[in-house]
Design a protein around this motif. Structure first.
Motif, mmCIF file in Angstrom:
data_model
loop_
_atom_site.group_PDB
_atom_site.id
_atom_site.type_symbol
_atom_site.label_atom_id
_atom_site.label_comp_id
_atom_site.label_asym_id
_atom_site.label_seq_id
_atom_site.Cartn_x
_atom_site.Cartn_y
_atom_site.Cartn_z
ATOM 1 N N PHE A 31 0.825 -1.206 0.000
ATOM 2 C CA PHE A 31 0.000 0.000 0.000
ATOM 3 C C PHE A 31 0.861 1.259 0.000
ATOM 4 O O PHE A 31 0.664 2.171 -0.825
ATOM 5 N N PHE A 32 1.828 1.340 0.894
ATOM 6 C CA PHE A 32 2.650 2.539 0.976
ATOM 7 C C PHE A 32 3.574 2.687 -0.229
ATOM 8 O O PHE A 32 3.900 3.809 -0.632
ATOM 9 N N ASN A 33 3.962 1.586 -0.818
ATOM 10 C CA ASN A 33 4.895 1.661 -1.944
ATOM 11 C C ASN A 33 4.211 1.803 -3.302
ATOM 12 O O ASN A 33 4.846 2.253 -4.268
ATOM 13 N N THR A 34 2.930 1.450 -3.401
ATOM 14 C CA THR A 34 2.239 1.529 -4.697
ATOM 15 C C THR A 34 1.012 2.428 -4.676
ATOM 16 O O THR A 34 0.522 2.818 -5.743
ATOM 17 N N GLY A 35 0.476 2.728 -3.496
ATOM 18 C CA GLY A 35 -0.753 3.496 -3.409
ATOM 19 C C GLY A 35 -2.002 2.670 -3.604
ATOM 20 O O GLY A 35 -3.109 3.203 -3.656
ATOM 21 N N LEU B 262 -5.794 11.703 4.554
ATOM 22 C CA LEU B 262 -5.212 11.818 3.208
ATOM 23 C C LEU B 262 -6.207 12.403 2.212
ATOM 24 O O LEU B 262 -5.804 13.025 1.221
ATOM 25 N N THR B 263 -7.511 12.216 2.463
ATOM 26 C CA THR B 263 -8.527 12.793 1.571
ATOM 27 C C THR B 263 -8.786 14.259 1.885
ATOM 28 O O THR B 263 -9.648 14.880 1.246
ATOM 29 N N GLY B 264 -8.065 14.807 2.851
ATOM 30 C CA GLY B 264 -8.360 16.163 3.285
ATOM 31 C C GLY B 264 -9.579 16.211 4.178
ATOM 32 O O GLY B 264 -10.342 17.180 4.160
ATOM 33 N N GLU B 265 -9.793 15.123 4.936
ATOM 34 C CA GLU B 265 -10.921 14.992 5.850
ATOM 35 C C GLU B 265 -12.251 15.028 5.100
ATOM 36 O O GLU B 265 -13.218 15.671 5.511
ATOM 37 N N ASP B 266 -12.294 14.286 4.004
ATOM 38 C CA ASP B 266 -13.493 14.187 3.173
ATOM 39 C C ASP B 266 -14.216 12.878 3.512
ATOM 40 O O ASP B 266 -13.770 11.798 3.105
ATOM 41 N N PRO B 267 -15.325 12.933 4.253
ATOM 42 C CA PRO B 267 -15.993 11.697 4.654
ATOM 43 C C PRO B 267 -16.632 10.955 3.488
ATOM 44 O O PRO B 267 -16.731 9.727 3.515
ATOM 45 N N VAL B 268 -17.051 11.675 2.474
ATOM 46 C CA VAL B 268 -17.680 11.028 1.314
ATOM 47 C C VAL B 268 -16.654 10.188 0.560
ATOM 48 O O VAL B 268 -16.905 9.027 0.205
ATOM 49 N N GLN B 269 -15.482 10.772 0.315
ATOM 50 C CA GLN B 269 -14.432 10.026 -0.385
ATOM 51 C C GLN B 269 -13.929 8.862 0.459
ATOM 52 O O GLN B 269 -13.670 7.765 -0.056
ATOM 53 N N THR B 270 -13.814 9.078 1.778
ATOM 54 C CA THR B 270 -13.382 8.001 2.664
ATOM 55 C C THR B 270 -14.365 6.846 2.624
ATOM 56 O O THR B 270 -13.979 5.678 2.489
ATOM 57 N N SER C 287 -7.584 2.410 -4.475
ATOM 58 C CA SER C 287 -6.352 3.086 -4.901
ATOM 59 C C SER C 287 -6.366 4.540 -4.444
ATOM 60 O O SER C 287 -7.408 5.197 -4.450
ATOM 61 N N LEU C 288 -5.192 5.036 -4.059
ATOM 62 C CA LEU C 288 -5.045 6.436 -3.690
ATOM 63 C C LEU C 288 -4.873 7.291 -4.929
ATOM 64 O O LEU C 288 -4.295 6.858 -5.926
ATOM 65 N N SER C 289 -5.364 8.507 -4.858
ATOM 66 C CA SER C 289 -5.115 9.478 -5.926
ATOM 67 C C SER C 289 -3.657 9.944 -5.829
ATOM 68 O O SER C 289 -3.010 9.784 -4.782
ATOM 69 N N PRO C 290 -3.112 10.545 -6.897
ATOM 70 C CA PRO C 290 -1.740 11.074 -6.823
ATOM 71 C C PRO C 290 -1.549 12.069 -5.679
ATOM 72 O O PRO C 290 -0.505 12.054 -5.005
ATOM 73 N N ALA C 291 -2.549 12.894 -5.421
ATOM 74 C CA ALA C 291 -2.432 13.876 -4.327
ATOM 75 C C ALA C 291 -2.371 13.181 -2.979
ATOM 76 O O ALA C 291 -1.612 13.588 -2.082
ATOM 77 N N MET C 292 -3.141 12.117 -2.817
ATOM 78 C CA MET C 292 -3.126 11.367 -1.563
ATOM 79 C C MET C 292 -1.793 10.665 -1.362
ATOM 80 O O MET C 292 -1.269 10.605 -0.242
ATOM 81 N N ARG C 293 -1.224 10.157 -2.446
ATOM 82 C CA ARG C 293 0.087 9.491 -2.329
ATOM 83 C C ARG C 293 1.158 10.479 -1.885
ATOM 84 O O ARG C 293 2.061 10.125 -1.119
ATOM 85 N N GLN C 294 1.058 11.716 -2.329
ATOM 86 C CA GLN C 294 2.028 12.738 -1.916
ATOM 87 C C GLN C 294 1.923 13.029 -0.417
ATOM 88 O O GLN C 294 2.895 13.437 0.214
ATOM 89 N N ALA C 295 0.741 12.793 0.133
ATOM 90 C CA ALA C 295 0.497 13.153 1.530
ATOM 91 C C ALA C 295 0.965 12.096 2.524
ATOM 92 O O ALA C 295 0.889 12.319 3.732
ATOM 93 N N ILE C 296 1.457 10.956 2.054
ATOM 94 C CA ILE C 296 1.875 9.911 2.987
ATOM 95 C C ILE C 296 3.387 9.896 3.188
ATOM 96 O O ILE C 296 3.980 8.882 3.511
ATOM 97 N N LYS C 297 4.007 11.061 3.040
ATOM 98 C CA LYS C 297 5.468 11.145 3.152
ATOM 99 C C LYS C 297 5.977 10.889 4.573
ATOM 100 O O LYS C 297 7.176 10.705 4.771
#
Length: 497
Positions: A302-306, A337-345, A359-369
């Protein structure tokens, strides 16, 4: 400022106080409770370095449990962290080789779960009084080995509570099983299932939100809650030992206030490492949280591929508390990671339920640094146990070995020289056969107390009281059920019509 709680899956219009969330455990929509706003901390780590574990725990927990009075919260803490721990430091930090080990196995069941499950009953009974709860609280819990015993030890004979624990019949160590099936307490119930932990956990979450079962419970003056780390009363006490560990490194002169450190955490259900994430959000100078997995490496991928994909083979390993493919607490991280979006979660969790992956979006993958992930094979796990004993005469259990070995992977891959704290989650005496096999390099056939005695003869460290007490403890629990029969078993235990 008051900290209120909301669901990861619905809008913040419906909130609860911390004591209400502790009592309920899981949100009605199947999500998890998270703070509406993360509390703000102003830790003075130089000052924290002079404090006891109990004092540090109060400084952390007062941020999350704001509707408990100071007297109530301090009483909970004092009852939880006392003489039932065999080290006055509660969670000592030791150094072996180049790594530090945060020892979380000095409690009454010799596993890290004690740091949370000694205080959860205190928080829950206090919450029941605060909220004038007339019903008896039924704690419903699935365990991969350690939560069950630690929860029962905490709740045994606590008034107005019952606790029902389900565990995989063939998925725990001999000592873990013996600890559970001999558990005393008139309000404790242990049931083996013909299945794995994921199946037990999924069914428990389903039952916690079953309206028909809830109606039957209410008619008999019962109310469900949980002792798994989905409960905030279990999760947030774990934040304290990350803060305490950092302060202890300052006290020992190993670091200066403000220096960054890394934590390597053996991870299955994601609660322990999530507590580290919250500690970092509160201002603890943590650089990376290293997510260490065994052969069931769904989190590593998960952390390596999203992509989180539970559609894979399930393995029984020598680190059974990590034999998990559905990491429930990851939902809280997904929410952030969704920006506290309950609908997306909620949508991603629905994907996991229906297809087994998301799958995580590209923006979400950036947030797991904040995280780095790796895994080890059984052979690498055994080598780490053998190496630490041979080089430093320090004995670790297979879960700690996973974190210790993955920490070295991280250091080799990144050349990061920051201090590394390995979160040591269990005593080697909880997994004596695996530890003996690793140290001696031989296929050890004995298990249980016979293996405990052989391990003691080899390493010479005292056998914990909880293990010694198993020698004469009668078996009190022998129920077995299929996963599909868990609901019927609960009704039978509680005499529900």
């Amino acid at each position: 400022m008051e900290t209120l709680y909301r669901s990861t899956r619905e809008t913040a219009s419906r909130t609860m106080t911390s004591s209400q969330a502790v009592l309920q455990g899981l949100t009605p929509d199947g999500g998890l409770f998270v703070p509406v706003n993360l509390p703000t901390a102003h830790f003075d780590f130089d000052q924290l370095a002079t404090m006891s574990y109990q004092e540090v725990a109060y400084e952390v927990l007062k941020l999350f449990f704001t509707d408990y009075t100071e007297a109530e919260l301090k009483a909970c803490i004092q009852a939880a962290y006392g003489t039932q721990f065999d080290d006055p430091a509660i969670a000592p930090v030791t150094k072996h080789g180049k790594q530090y080990y945060l020892e979380l196995f000095h409690g009454p069941t010799i596993a890290f779960k004690d740091l949370a499950l000694q205080i959860l009953p205190q928080l829950m009974t206090t919450a029941a009084k605060k909220n004038q709860l007339a019903s008896e609280v039924v704690i419903l819990t699935a365990t991969s080995g350690d939560t069950g015993k630690a929860a029962m030890a905490g709740f045994a004979d606590v008034p107005q509570t019952r606790i029902i624990v389900f565990y995989p019949k063939d998925g725990v160590s001999a000592i873990q099983k013996q600890q559970m099936i001999t558990q005393a307490g008139e309000n404790t119930y242990v049931v083996a299932i013909n299945g794995n932990f994921d199946e037990a956990q999924t069914k428990v979450k389903e039952l916690l939100n079953d309206p028909d079962l809830h109606a039957k419970l209410a008619a008999s003056q019962f109310q469900f809650s949980s002792a798994n780390s989905i409960n905030i009363g279990r999760l947030f006490p774990q934040v304290a030992y990350y803060v305490y560990a950092y302060a202890q490194l300052i006290k020992q002169g190993q670091i200066k206030n403000g220096d960054e450190v890394n934590f390597s955490v053996p991870t299955g259900n994601f609660g322990d490492i999530l507590a580290g994430y919250y500690a970092k959000q509160l201002g603890t100078p943590i650089h990376k949280l290293i997510c260490a997995s065994n052969r069931n490496n769904v989190l590593t991928d998960f952390f390596n591929t999203g992509v989180y994909n539970k559609n894979r083979d399930f393995y029984l390993t020598s680190s059974p508390s990590m034999d998990i493919l559905v990491s429930s607490n990851l939902e809280r991280l997904i929410f952030y990671l969704t920006g506290e979006d309950p609908v997306q979660t909620a949508s991603l969790m629905a994907d996991l339920k229906t297809t087994g992956q998301y799958s995580l979006s590209p923006a979400m993958r950036q947030a797991i640094k904040d995280f780095w992930a790796g895994f080890v094979t059984e052979g690498q796990d055994q080598y780490e146990i053998h190496h630490l004993y041979a080089r430093h005469h320090y004995t670790i259990d297979p879960h700690t070995a996973v974190a210790s070995a993955v920490a070295k992977q991280y250091q080799a891959a990144t050349k990061d020289q920051r201090p590394m704290v390995v979160v040591s989650t269990a005593s080697p005496y909880k997994f004596p056969q695996a530890v003996l096999t690793a140290i001696t390099g031989e296929d050890v056939t004995v298990d249980g107390l016979a293996a405990v005695d052989q391990l003691h003869d080899l390493i010479k460290t005292p056998i914990p009281a909880t293990v010694e007490n198993l020698r004469d403890a009668p078996v009190r629990h022998n129920k077995v059920t299929e996963t599909a029969g868990m609901g019927s078993t609960i009704k039978q235990i509680l005499n529900l019509n």
